[in-house]
Design a protein around this motif. Structure first.
Motif, mmCIF file in Angstrom:
data_model
loop_
_atom_site.group_PDB
_atom_site.id
_atom_site.type_symbol
_atom_site.label_atom_id
_atom_site.label_comp_id
_atom_site.label_asym_id
_atom_site.label_seq_id
_atom_site.Cartn_x
_atom_site.Cartn_y
_atom_site.Cartn_z
ATOM 1 N N VAL A 213 1.017 -1.099 0.005
ATOM 2 C CA VAL A 213 -0.146 -0.067 -0.117
ATOM 3 C C VAL A 213 0.805 1.335 0.028
ATOM 4 O O VAL A 213 0.589 1.978 -0.825
ATOM 5 N N GLU A 216 2.287 1.700 -3.589
ATOM 6 C CA GLU A 216 1.210 2.167 -4.742
ATOM 7 C C GLU A 216 1.087 3.590 -4.076
ATOM 8 O O GLU A 216 0.765 4.501 -5.148
ATOM 9 N N ASN A 217 0.870 4.084 -3.034
ATOM 10 C CA ASN A 217 0.342 5.488 -2.663
ATOM 11 C C ASN A 217 1.562 6.410 -2.952
ATOM 12 O O ASN A 217 1.369 7.339 -3.585
ATOM 13 N N TYR A 218 2.938 5.926 -3.066
ATOM 14 C CA TYR A 218 3.902 6.689 -3.282
ATOM 15 C C TYR A 218 4.012 7.047 -4.749
ATOM 16 O O TYR A 218 4.428 8.137 -5.111
ATOM 17 N N ASP A 220 1.365 7.073 -6.839
ATOM 18 C CA ASP A 220 0.257 7.783 -7.211
ATOM 19 C C ASP A 220 0.139 9.430 -6.815
ATOM 20 O O ASP A 220 0.062 10.046 -7.375
ATOM 21 N N LYS A 221 0.748 9.133 -5.363
ATOM 22 C CA LYS A 221 0.702 10.633 -4.851
ATOM 23 C C LYS A 221 2.159 11.540 -4.669
ATOM 24 O O LYS A 221 2.296 12.401 -4.476
ATOM 25 N N VAL A 224 4.174 9.298 1.076
ATOM 26 C CA VAL A 224 3.561 8.390 1.728
ATOM 27 C C VAL A 224 2.676 9.100 3.114
ATOM 28 O O VAL A 224 2.549 8.134 4.043
ATOM 29 N N ILE A 227 -1.804 8.284 4.218
ATOM 30 C CA ILE A 227 -2.516 7.120 3.517
ATOM 31 C C ILE A 227 -3.841 6.942 4.283
ATOM 32 O O ILE A 227 -3.878 6.553 5.406
ATOM 33 N N LEU A 231 -7.348 1.614 3.032
ATOM 34 C CA LEU A 231 -6.537 0.844 2.064
ATOM 35 C C LEU A 231 -5.572 -0.290 2.716
ATOM 36 O O LEU A 231 -5.253 -1.252 2.181
#
Length: 338
Positions: A213, A216-218, A220-221, A224, A227, A231
Motif C-alpha cells: 500500500v 502504490e500510494n507513493y 500515485d501521490k 507516503v 494514507i 487501504l
C-alpha cells in the motif's frame, strides 16, 4: 415405545452402506452438506441396526428390567458414539442429546458411549476437524507442543528458540530505497519483515500488505503521508504486483520513510529463550512472526507458525539432538581410552 419391529435390518444396512461413503465423499468439500446431521444419521443407523440384532436374539421385552432393549435407544446411543468419536466432543454433545431426548434415563448410556468413543478415537487418530486442517495445510498449533522420538515424547524445554528459527532474515530499514522494497515483495513470499535502524538493531516490524500500500500510494501521490486507513484493510495477496512494478520502474532509486507504518510492538525473544515458552508465547498472543535477537538486539532469525508445527520441529530438532548425543558419546570414549 412399540417401535421394536420398525425399520428392518435390511433397509438399515442398505441405508448405512450407501449413506456412509456418500457422507465421507462430501465432507470437507464445497458442497453445503453439513457435518452434524450426517454424523448423527450414520451413528443412528448402525445403532438401530445393533438394536434390531439384540431384539432378534432376545426378543421384544417391555417390562421395566428389559425395557432398555429398544432399537430406538440403541439408535440414540449410536448417534452419540459416532458424533463423539468423530468430533471428540464430550460434555457439550451430551447436553445437546439430552435436550433432544428430554429423558434423563439416557444420561448415563450417552456419557459412557461418548467417552468410550473418544478414548478409542484418540488411541487411533485425531479428530475429523484436525484432519481437515492438515488436508487444507492450515498450520494449527495445539495447546501444548508434542514431538516424539522413537514413540517417546520430548520436552521442548531441552531446546532454545535459536534451534527452531529460520536464518538469515531479510530486514527493512526505516528509510529504504524503492528498489529494495520491490525486490523483497517480488522475490520473497514472506508476510512480514523486521525493521531495523542504522545500527541493525530491531525497532519493529512491517507487513507485506503495508509495504504494498505504501509503494502504490507513493507512486500515485509522490508521498507516503496521510494514507487512508481503509487501504491497509484490503486483502490482496498479489498486492497488485505486476501493475505496481510497471508503475514504479522509474522510481527505483527513491527513498521512502517507513517510520509512520512500523509496528513498534513486534515481539522478540533472545536466542537462548526456551523453545517451549516461545511456543506458548506464540500461540497465546496469536503471533505471525516471532523475531529472535542476539545480545546486541540484532535480528538473527525468525520463527513463524509453520516452524512450530510438530513435523517441522521433529525434522529440525531431532537430528541436532542425535549429533549432540554422538559428540557426547565420542567424548566419553576418548576420556575412557585416555
Amino acid at each position: 415405545r412399540g417401535t421394536h419391529e420398525e425399520l428392518g435390518a435390511l433397509p438399515l444396512g442398505v441405508a448405512l452402506a450407501l449413506y456412509f461413503p456418500m457422507a465421507c465423499w462430501t465432507a470437507g468439500s464445497s458442497v453445503a452438506s453439513g457435518l452434524v446431521v450426517p454424523m448423527l444419521m450414520i451413528g443412528a443407523l448402525y445403532g438401530r441396526l445393533l438394536g434390531r440384532v439384540a431384539v432378534y436374539l432376545f426378543g421384544v421385552h417391555t417390562e421395566s428390567w428389559w425395557g432398555w432393549l429398544d432399537p430406538g435407544a440403541f439408535a440414540l446411543i449410536g448417534a452419540a458414539s459416532f458424533f463423539g468419536g468423530v468430533s471428540r466432543l464430550t460434555m457439550s454433545l451430551t447436553v445437546i442429546l439430552m435436550e433432544m431426548t428430554n429423558d434423563i434415563q439416557f444420561l448415563l448410556p450417552i456419557m459412557v458411549s461418548v467417552m468410550i468413543a473418544k478414548w478409542v478415537g484418540d488411541l487411533l487418530t485425531h479428530s475429523f476437524y484436525h484432519a481437515t486442517l492438515e488436508i487444507k495445510c492450515i498450520p494449527f498449533l495445539d495447546n501444548e507442543p508434542f514431538i516424539t522420538e522413537n514413540k517417546k515424547p520430548i520436552s521442548l524445554e531441552l531446546f532454545t528458540a535459536a534451534d527452531a528459527m529460520v536464518s538469515p532474515v531479510k530486514s527493512v530499514r526505516r528509510r529504504e530505497r524503492v528498489s529494495v522494497l520491490t525486490d523483497m515483495l517480488t522475490k520473497t513470499s514472506h508476510c512480514g519483515f523486521p525493521v531495523v535502524n542504522d545500527t541493525d538493531q530491531l525497532v519493529g516490524s512491517i507487513s507485506r500488505q503495508t509495504l504494498a500500500v505504501v509503494l502504490e500510494n507513493y507512486h500515485d501521490k509522490g508521498s507516503v503521508d496521510d494514507i487512508p486507513y481503509e487501504l491497509f484493510l484490503l486483502r490482496d495477496e498479489t498486492f497488485r504486483q505486476k501493475s505496481l512494478l510497471d508503475k514504479i520502474a522509474s522510481n527505483q532509486d527513491d527513498v521512502i520513510d517507513l517510520s509512520d507504518y512500523i509496528n513498534q510492538s513486534a515481539v522478540n525473544v533472545p536466542g537462548s529463550f526456551s523453545l517451549h515458552r516461545a511456543y506458548v508465547l506464540f500461540r497465546t498472543l496469536g503471533l505471525r512472526h516471532l523475531f529472535v535477537t542476539n545480545e546486541a538486539n540484532e535480528v538473527v532469525g525468525v520463527i513463524t507458525r509453520m516452524d512450530l508445527m510438530g513435523h517441522f520441529l521433529e525434522r529440525r530438532l531431532l537430528p541436532r539432538k542425535d549429533e549432540d548425543q554422538i559428540v557426547t558419546m565420542s567424548q566419553v570414549e576418548v576420556s575412557t581410552s585416555a
